[in-house]
Write a protein that holds these residues in place. Structure first.
Motif, mmCIF file in Angstrom:
data_model
loop_
_atom_site.group_PDB
_atom_site.id
_atom_site.type_symbol
_atom_site.label_atom_id
_atom_site.label_comp_id
_atom_site.label_asym_id
_atom_site.label_seq_id
_atom_site.Cartn_x
_atom_site.Cartn_y
_atom_site.Cartn_z
ATOM 1 N N ALA A 138 -14.713 31.294 -25.991
ATOM 2 C CA ALA A 138 -15.621 30.492 -26.825
ATOM 3 C C ALA A 138 -15.850 29.113 -26.224
ATOM 4 O O ALA A 138 -16.975 28.564 -26.279
ATOM 5 C CB ALA A 138 -15.043 30.383 -28.235
ATOM 6 N N ALA A 139 -14.803 28.521 -25.642
ATOM 7 C CA ALA A 139 -14.962 27.202 -25.023
ATOM 8 C C ALA A 139 -15.888 27.264 -23.816
ATOM 9 O O ALA A 139 -16.717 26.357 -23.601
ATOM 10 C CB ALA A 139 -13.593 26.667 -24.617
ATOM 11 N N LEU A 140 -15.767 28.309 -23.010
ATOM 12 C CA LEU A 140 -16.665 28.443 -21.856
ATOM 13 C C LEU A 140 -18.110 28.630 -22.293
ATOM 14 O O LEU A 140 -19.035 28.102 -21.660
ATOM 15 C CB LEU A 140 -16.207 29.608 -20.982
ATOM 16 N N ILE A 141 -18.312 29.392 -23.383
ATOM 17 C CA ILE A 141 -19.678 29.585 -23.879
ATOM 18 C C ILE A 141 -20.270 28.269 -24.359
ATOM 19 O O ILE A 141 -21.395 27.872 -23.967
ATOM 20 C CB ILE A 141 -19.680 30.636 -25.005
ATOM 21 N N GLU A 142 -19.532 27.570 -25.199
ATOM 22 C CA GLU A 142 -20.038 26.290 -25.720
ATOM 23 C C GLU A 142 -20.154 25.248 -24.611
ATOM 24 O O GLU A 142 -21.095 24.429 -24.606
ATOM 25 C CB GLU A 142 -19.118 25.789 -26.831
ATOM 26 N N GLY A 143 -19.186 25.259 -23.681
ATOM 27 C CA GLY A 143 -19.268 24.291 -22.585
ATOM 28 C C GLY A 143 -20.473 24.526 -21.691
ATOM 29 O O GLY A 143 -21.128 23.564 -21.251
ATOM 30 N N GLY A 144 -20.770 25.805 -21.423
ATOM 31 C CA GLY A 144 -21.962 26.078 -20.618
ATOM 32 C C GLY A 144 -23.234 25.618 -21.303
ATOM 33 O O GLY A 144 -24.139 25.046 -20.650
ATOM 34 N N ILE A 145 -23.328 25.848 -22.604
ATOM 35 C CA ILE A 145 -24.516 25.392 -23.339
ATOM 36 C C ILE A 145 -24.586 23.872 -23.347
ATOM 37 O O ILE A 145 -25.668 23.269 -23.212
ATOM 38 C CB ILE A 145 -24.494 25.959 -24.773
ATOM 39 N N GLY A 146 -23.420 23.213 -23.495
ATOM 40 C CA GLY A 146 -23.404 21.753 -23.510
ATOM 41 C C GLY A 146 -23.830 21.143 -22.190
ATOM 42 O O GLY A 146 -24.584 20.147 -22.151
ATOM 43 N N VAL A 147 -23.365 21.704 -21.065
ATOM 44 C CA VAL A 147 -23.774 21.198 -19.758
ATOM 45 C C VAL A 147 -25.278 21.393 -19.564
ATOM 46 O O VAL A 147 -25.981 20.507 -19.021
ATOM 47 C CB VAL A 147 -22.968 21.896 -18.651
ATOM 48 N N HIS A 148 -25.790 22.527 -20.024
ATOM 49 C CA HIS A 148 -27.229 22.768 -19.921
ATOM 50 C C HIS A 148 -28.001 21.749 -20.763
ATOM 51 O O HIS A 148 -29.075 21.255 -20.330
ATOM 52 C CB HIS A 148 -27.543 24.181 -20.392
ATOM 53 N N GLN A 149 -27.501 21.404 -21.934
ATOM 54 C CA GLN A 149 -28.171 20.412 -22.772
ATOM 55 C C GLN A 149 -28.192 19.041 -22.105
ATOM 56 O O GLN A 149 -29.195 18.311 -22.184
ATOM 57 C CB GLN A 149 -27.484 20.339 -24.138
ATOM 58 N N TYR A 150 -27.110 18.692 -21.462
ATOM 59 C CA TYR A 150 -27.073 17.378 -20.800
ATOM 60 C C TYR A 150 -28.027 17.340 -19.602
ATOM 61 O O TYR A 150 -28.762 16.353 -19.399
ATOM 62 C CB TYR A 150 -25.642 17.077 -20.357
ATOM 63 N N LEU A 151 -27.996 18.398 -18.816
ATOM 64 C CA LEU A 151 -28.822 18.398 -17.610
ATOM 65 C C LEU A 151 -30.306 18.498 -17.921
ATOM 66 O O LEU A 151 -31.148 17.945 -17.184
ATOM 67 C CB LEU A 151 -28.409 19.558 -16.691
ATOM 68 N N THR A 152 -30.673 19.185 -19.000
ATOM 69 C CA THR A 152 -32.084 19.370 -19.350
ATOM 70 C C THR A 152 -32.580 18.375 -20.396
ATOM 71 O O THR A 152 -33.782 18.388 -20.715
ATOM 72 C CB THR A 152 -32.297 20.798 -19.870
ATOM 73 N N GLY A 153 -31.696 17.552 -20.922
ATOM 74 C CA GLY A 153 -32.117 16.578 -21.924
ATOM 75 C C GLY A 153 -32.501 17.197 -23.247
ATOM 76 O O GLY A 153 -33.419 16.714 -23.922
ATOM 77 N N THR A 154 -31.804 18.264 -23.662
ATOM 78 C CA THR A 154 -32.089 18.928 -24.933
ATOM 79 C C THR A 154 -30.926 18.795 -25.922
ATOM 80 O O THR A 154 -30.852 19.558 -26.888
ATOM 81 C CB THR A 154 -32.360 20.424 -24.696
ATOM 82 N N GLY A 155 -30.054 17.839 -25.675
ATOM 83 C CA GLY A 155 -28.910 17.664 -26.553
ATOM 84 C C GLY A 155 -29.213 16.703 -27.679
ATOM 85 O O GLY A 155 -30.366 16.396 -28.005
ATOM 86 N N ALA A 156 -28.146 16.224 -28.316
ATOM 87 C CA ALA A 156 -28.287 15.254 -29.397
ATOM 88 C C ALA A 156 -28.555 13.867 -28.814
ATOM 89 O O ALA A 156 -28.316 13.600 -27.628
ATOM 90 C CB ALA A 156 -27.030 15.243 -30.260
ATOM 91 N N SER A 157 -29.021 12.983 -29.680
ATOM 92 C CA SER A 157 -29.395 11.643 -29.235
ATOM 93 C C SER A 157 -28.138 10.781 -29.039
ATOM 94 O O SER A 157 -27.252 10.731 -29.896
ATOM 95 C CB SER A 157 -30.317 10.989 -30.254
ATOM 96 N N TYR A 158 -28.099 10.101 -27.881
ATOM 97 C CA TYR A 158 -27.047 9.127 -27.607
ATOM 98 C C TYR A 158 -27.689 7.947 -26.879
ATOM 99 O O TYR A 158 -28.283 8.128 -25.805
ATOM 100 C CB TYR A 158 -25.940 9.751 -26.754
ATOM 101 N N THR A 159 -27.603 6.798 -27.517
ATOM 102 C CA THR A 159 -28.262 5.573 -27.027
ATOM 103 C C THR A 159 -29.753 5.801 -26.796
ATOM 104 O O THR A 159 -30.340 5.286 -25.833
ATOM 105 C CB THR A 159 -27.604 5.064 -25.721
ATOM 106 N N GLY A 160 -30.357 6.603 -27.676
ATOM 107 C CA GLY A 160 -31.787 6.851 -27.591
ATOM 108 C C GLY A 160 -32.182 7.942 -26.636
ATOM 109 O O GLY A 160 -33.390 8.238 -26.513
ATOM 110 N N LEU A 161 -31.224 8.593 -25.959
ATOM 111 C CA LEU A 161 -31.533 9.646 -25.000
ATOM 112 C C LEU A 161 -30.923 10.959 -25.472
ATOM 113 O O LEU A 161 -29.770 10.990 -25.931
ATOM 114 C CB LEU A 161 -30.971 9.306 -23.611
ATOM 115 N N PRO A 162 -31.627 12.086 -25.354
ATOM 116 C CA PRO A 162 -31.100 13.394 -25.802
ATOM 117 C C PRO A 162 -30.187 14.021 -24.750
ATOM 118 O O PRO A 162 -30.479 15.085 -24.198
ATOM 119 C CB PRO A 162 -32.359 14.218 -26.033
ATOM 120 N N ILE A 163 -29.073 13.393 -24.489
ATOM 121 C CA ILE A 163 -28.191 13.844 -23.412
ATOM 122 C C ILE A 163 -26.801 14.216 -23.927
ATOM 123 O O ILE A 163 -25.947 14.636 -23.120
ATOM 124 C CB ILE A 163 -28.047 12.752 -22.340
#
Length: 636
Positions: A138-163
């Motif tokens: 489960a951690a590898l699945i969520e971690g892979g999705i999280g890295v993809h969100q950071y690299l593609t800018g589709t994550g949650a907002s942090y300091t005004g950026l979706p990273i």
């Protein structure tokens, strides 16, 4: 029905499969609305799976067929937690009783029911590794999705950026993915340390080290300071307890890797540097999130002062927050991502599990939870040492340290709450292992009762020596009594001796003088027949001497019993006897019974021998002397 029966049977035999499925279902998005509109709790698929696990364990538990039982100290600790929650609910002062009941159900589920169910499902090393493997997956699945969100800018907002990496949990639960990734990282690292020194497990050990190293990336991209601190503390404790030299090497490798990633490749250099620097400045120049957290802690303390013994009740903090909070406390926090847009989420908890328990359950609740955590922590650390090669035990200790450290900055809530129960179960299994129950012996056939050799009572007779009497079997009918003076039998008819046989063949009411009656014990299920003797009665006094009988007028005498005549009540048929017998020879009859396997003999009393008659006088004259001799004698 026939296709699902084997699967259900395997599930009941291996309930750890349901526990592993519960962990994996945490990754499934649960939506934003509750499944029950009236319930003040967000129900997720993982929650439903955990309740199904409780039901799977409850069935054999109620039937008494579980192969393991809880440790007595574990029963006491979890019982104290349930009692504290019950007392806090019963004395709740919150204006909404429905919210208090739903909060009570949530507390019992997270801290009592699910941990106990998961604990009882872990019966061997395979179950432990299966559950830890589910955490790593489960951690590898969520971690892979999280890295993809950071690299593609589709994550949650942090300091005004979706990273910001949030995985499948979204911006409403920004700390969920960081917790899941931390669990998988610690589990992989602990299992790898458990395989050190074993050349045969070199490939699995390298794979686990690689998984732990890969999970550091999504943990860094989560920007969760609480998860960073908790993971660093748990890793340090794990390495220092197992191998201090390895801890120094890992620290050097970690620093070098951070320098290469941030300084060399520029991976999130500005954001990570700023976030790491904020940890050191939270005391003198805190940001708005840290300031709100401090105000929430102050609010929890004020609520507890109003209800010191039992607290305000479950979910009492959210209902009494506004009346005890400082004026500068923000009413809500900001949440934004590409799915929900921008939203203001109310602050309904103090972001500190210990203060939440203190404010809602009072001293009684905090003492129960503290006792549970301290006992699990101290006993787990005591079992972890340099010689420990139990990877599951190392993982349970590291996960428990992470959880207790994270409770300083967070509390329960969200879709990963069920993982808290899983960690408590793993720590309890390592520190307070369940005791195996003795297996019930299989039903066996009753042992055959060996027949005891019993001496048969003799036949008492005043004229002849006693002869042995054979026992009669069950199949033969009872012997009819003799028409003479009788006595009662020592045991009543149909009465069995206690402890020998459940049933006995009825005994005759009377028996001949001097003959001991005996019952035959029979058991249908037993292949053997047991006998028991009856105490013989005292011997009868000797009979008087028979009167002399006048001699018959002839030399021959008749036999005591006529030919072909049987004695009444003794034998139905007699072999014919000879009409006459030589003088001095006693005739005897033979008693035969066709239905009986044994033959009984009795003697026939010989009649007294008649005196012989006197010889008649002889007719010849006496001898007379010659006359010559007589005359000579007269002359002299």
């Amino acid at each position: 029905m026939t296709a699902t029966t084997p699967a259900l049977r395997d599930l009941l035999r291996r309930p750890s499969l349901a526990a592993a499925a519960t962990v994996l279902l945490v990754c499934l998005p649960g939506g934003e609305k509750d499944l029950a509109a009236t319930a003040a709790v967000h129900i997720t698929p993982a929650d439903l799976a955990s309740l199904a696990l409780v039901a799977v364990i409850a069935v054999p538990l109620l039937r008494g067929r579980l192969p393991v039982a809880l440790h007595p100290l574990g029963c006491l600790l979890y019982g104290a937690v349930a009692l504290a929650a019950s007392v806090a609910t019963a004395t709740a002062t919150a204006p909404d009783p429905a919210a208090a009941l739903s909060g009570y159900a949530r507390l019992v589920q997270v801290f009592v029911l699910v941990p106990v169910a998961v604990l009882l499902s872990l019966r061997d090393r395979f179950d432990l590794h299966l559950l830890l493997g589910a955490l790593i997956t489960a951690a590898l699945i969520e971690g892979g999705i999280g890295v993809h969100q950071y690299l593609t800018g589709t994550g949650a907002s942090y300091t005004g950026l979706p990273i910001r990496a949030v995985g499948t949990f979204g911006a409403l639960d920004v700390m969920a993915m960081s917790g899941m990734v931390s669990f998988g990282l610690l589990a992989a690292l602990a299992l790898a340390l458990g395989l050190r020194g074993s050349p045969a497990h070199r490939l699995p050990r390298r794979a686990l080290y690689t998984a732990a190293a890969l999970l550091t990336l999504p943990l860094a991209f989560s920007f969760s300071r609480g998860s960073w601190i908790a993971c660093a503390v748990a890793t340090a404790v794990l390495l220092l307890r197992t191998d201090p030299r390895l801890a120094l090497r890992w620290a050097a490798v970690g620093v070098a890797g951070a320098v290469v990633l941030i300084g060399g490749f520029g991976v999130a250099a500005d954001s990570l540097t700023e976030r790491l620097a904020s940890i050191a400045t939270v005391s003198h120049t805190p940001d708005q999130s840290v300031t709100d957290r401090y105000d929430l802690w102050t609010t929890a303390g004020r609520i507890w002062l109003d209800h010191p013994a039992t607290g305000a009740g479950p979910r009492g903090f959210a209902q009494q927050r506004d009346s005890h909070a400082p004026l500068r406390l923000s009413s809500a926090g900001d949440a934004e991502d590409g799915t929900i847009g921008f939203r203001r989420e109310p602050l309904l908890s103090p972001h500190n599990m210990y203060l939440l328990v203190l404010s809602e359950q009072g001293l009684l609740g905090i003492l129960a939870h503290t006792a549970l955590c301290l006992v699990l922590l101290t006993r787990s650390l005591r079992r972890v040492g340099r010689r420990c090669r139990n990877g599951a035990g190392l993982a349970a200790t590291a996960l428990l340290v992470w959880l207790l450290a994270d409770f300083l900055y967070a509390d329960i809530g969200g879709p990963t709450t069920v993982l808290t129960s899983t960690i408590l179960a793993l720590a309890t299994h390592w520190s307070l292992p369940p005791t195996p129950r003795p297996a019930a012996p299989p039903p066996s056939a009753p042992r055959p009762v060996a027949s005891l050799p019993v001496a048969s009572p003799p036949v008492a007779s005043s004229l002849v020596a006693p002869l042995p009497v054979a026992f009669r079997p069950v199949a033969s009918p009872p012997v009819a009594p003799l028409p003479m003076a009788s006595r009662p039998v020592a045991s009543s008819p149909g009465t069995s001796l206690p402890g020998v046989c459940p049933s006995a063949v009825p005994l005759p009411a009377v028996s001949p003088p001097g003959v001991s009656a005996s019952g035959v014990c029979s058991r249908e299920a037993s292949p053997s027949v047991a006998f028991w003797p009856v105490v013989p009665p005292p011997e009868a006094p000797p009979a008087a001497a028979p009167r002399p009988v006048a001699p018959p007028p002839v030399a021959s005498r008749p036999v005591a019993s006529s030919p072909g005549t049987s004695l009444p009540g003794v034998c139905p048929s007699v072999v014919p006897l000879p009409a006459v017998s030589p003088p001095g020879v006693s005739a005897s009859g033979v008693c035969s019974r066709e239905a009986s396997p044994s033959v009984a003999f009795w003697p026939v009393v010989p009649p007294p021998e008649a005196p012989r008659p006197a010889a008649p006088p002889s007719a010849s004259p006496l001898p007379v002397a010659p006359p010559a001799a007589a005359e000579g004698a007269a002359d002299r």
